[in-house]
Design a protein around this motif. Structure first.
Motif, short mmCIF file in Angstrom:
data_model
loop_
_atom_site.label_atom_id
_atom_site.label_comp_id
_atom_site.label_asym_id
_atom_site.label_seq_id
_atom_site.Cartn_x
_atom_site.Cartn_y
_atom_site.Cartn_z
N LEU A 105 14.41 -0.30 44.54
CA LEU A 105 13.12 -0.54 43.90
C LEU A 105 13.10 0.12 42.52
O LEU A 105 13.34 1.32 42.39
N VAL A 106 12.79 -0.71 41.50
CA VAL A 106 12.72 -0.24 40.13
C VAL A 106 11.31 -0.44 39.61
O VAL A 106 10.84 -1.59 39.51
N ALA A 107 10.63 0.66 39.31
CA ALA A 107 9.33 0.56 38.65
C ALA A 107 9.61 0.16 37.21
O ALA A 107 10.35 0.83 36.50
N LEU A 108 9.05 -0.96 36.80
CA LEU A 108 9.20 -1.45 35.42
C LEU A 108 7.79 -1.61 34.89
O LEU A 108 7.13 -2.61 35.17
N THR A 109 7.32 -0.61 34.15
CA THR A 109 5.89 -0.50 33.90
C THR A 109 5.55 0.11 32.55
O THR A 109 6.36 0.84 31.98
N ALA A 110 4.35 -0.19 32.09
CA ALA A 110 3.83 0.44 30.88
C ALA A 110 3.18 1.78 31.19
O ALA A 110 2.87 2.56 30.29
N VAL A 111 2.97 2.07 32.47
CA VAL A 111 2.39 3.34 32.90
C VAL A 111 3.43 4.43 32.70
O VAL A 111 4.57 4.30 33.17
N SER A 152 11.30 -12.97 53.10
CA SER A 152 12.11 -14.18 53.29
C SER A 152 13.29 -14.23 52.32
O SER A 152 14.38 -14.66 52.69
N PHE A 153 13.11 -13.78 51.10
CA PHE A 153 14.16 -13.82 50.08
C PHE A 153 15.22 -12.73 50.29
O PHE A 153 16.38 -12.90 49.94
N GLU A 154 14.81 -11.60 50.84
CA GLU A 154 15.67 -10.44 51.09
C GLU A 154 16.44 -10.01 49.83
O GLU A 154 17.67 -10.03 49.79
N PRO A 155 15.69 -9.59 48.80
CA PRO A 155 16.35 -9.17 47.56
C PRO A 155 17.12 -7.87 47.75
O PRO A 155 16.79 -7.04 48.61
N ASP A 156 18.13 -7.70 46.91
CA ASP A 156 18.87 -6.45 46.88
C ASP A 156 18.21 -5.45 45.94
O ASP A 156 18.37 -4.24 46.08
N ILE A 157 17.48 -6.00 44.95
CA ILE A 157 16.80 -5.16 43.98
C ILE A 157 15.47 -5.82 43.61
O ILE A 157 15.37 -7.04 43.54
N VAL A 158 14.44 -4.98 43.43
CA VAL A 158 13.11 -5.46 43.05
C VAL A 158 12.67 -4.71 41.81
O VAL A 158 12.60 -3.49 41.80
N PHE A 159 12.40 -5.46 40.74
CA PHE A 159 11.78 -4.91 39.54
C PHE A 159 10.29 -5.12 39.71
O PHE A 159 9.82 -6.26 39.79
N LEU A 160 9.54 -4.02 39.76
CA LEU A 160 8.15 -4.07 40.19
C LEU A 160 7.23 -3.38 39.18
O LEU A 160 7.40 -2.20 38.90
#
Length: 127
Positions: free
Chosen positions: A78-84, A43-51
């Motif tokens: 899509l941006v993986a933003l993680t401690a992994v 519904s939001f239709e983001p241009d970028i997702v920090f995940l």
């Protein structure tokens, strides 16, 4: 300006990052698990997702794959933003469809650069 979805099961982390982008004039939304992120993105239709990767209900890898399947017409960055970290985690992120892989604690300047680059591409594309 790109619309940004920030997804992390650590609510303070998600909310803080969204507030920083809000302060820069971006429209943001937060979600706190992967399934919520997939639903919100439609519904939001983001241009970028920090995940984030390690989350309950649906992890970041699964959320990235789902986002790639449901947002075919308007695929977000899509941006993986993680401690992994480590080569296996990076490979899994690539296989799931992430465009970028950033480990926590992230340098906010790196995140800004990703968003700014996307902003420039959006400005230069034909209308």
């Amino acid at each position: 300006m790109p619309k940004i979805l920030v997804v992390d099961d650590l609510r303070d982390s998600a909310d803080s990052l969204a507030l920083l982008f809000d302060a820069l004039g971006h429209q943001t939304m937060t979600s706190y698990d992967g399934q919520q992120a997939v639903e919100a993105a439609q519904s939001f239709e983001p241009d970028i997702v920090f995940l984030d990767i390690n989350m309950p209900i649906l992890d970041g890898y699964g959320a990235a794959r789902s986002l790639r399947q449901v947002m075919v017409d308007t695929p977000p960055v899509l941006v993986a933003l993680t401690a992994v970290s480590g080569p296996d985690a990076k490979r899994r992120a690539d296989d799931a469809g992430f465009d970028f892989y950033v480990t926590k604690p992230a340098d906010f300047n790196v995140l800004i650069t990703i968003v700014d680059d996307l902003s420039r591409r959006m400005e230069n594309r034909p209308h």
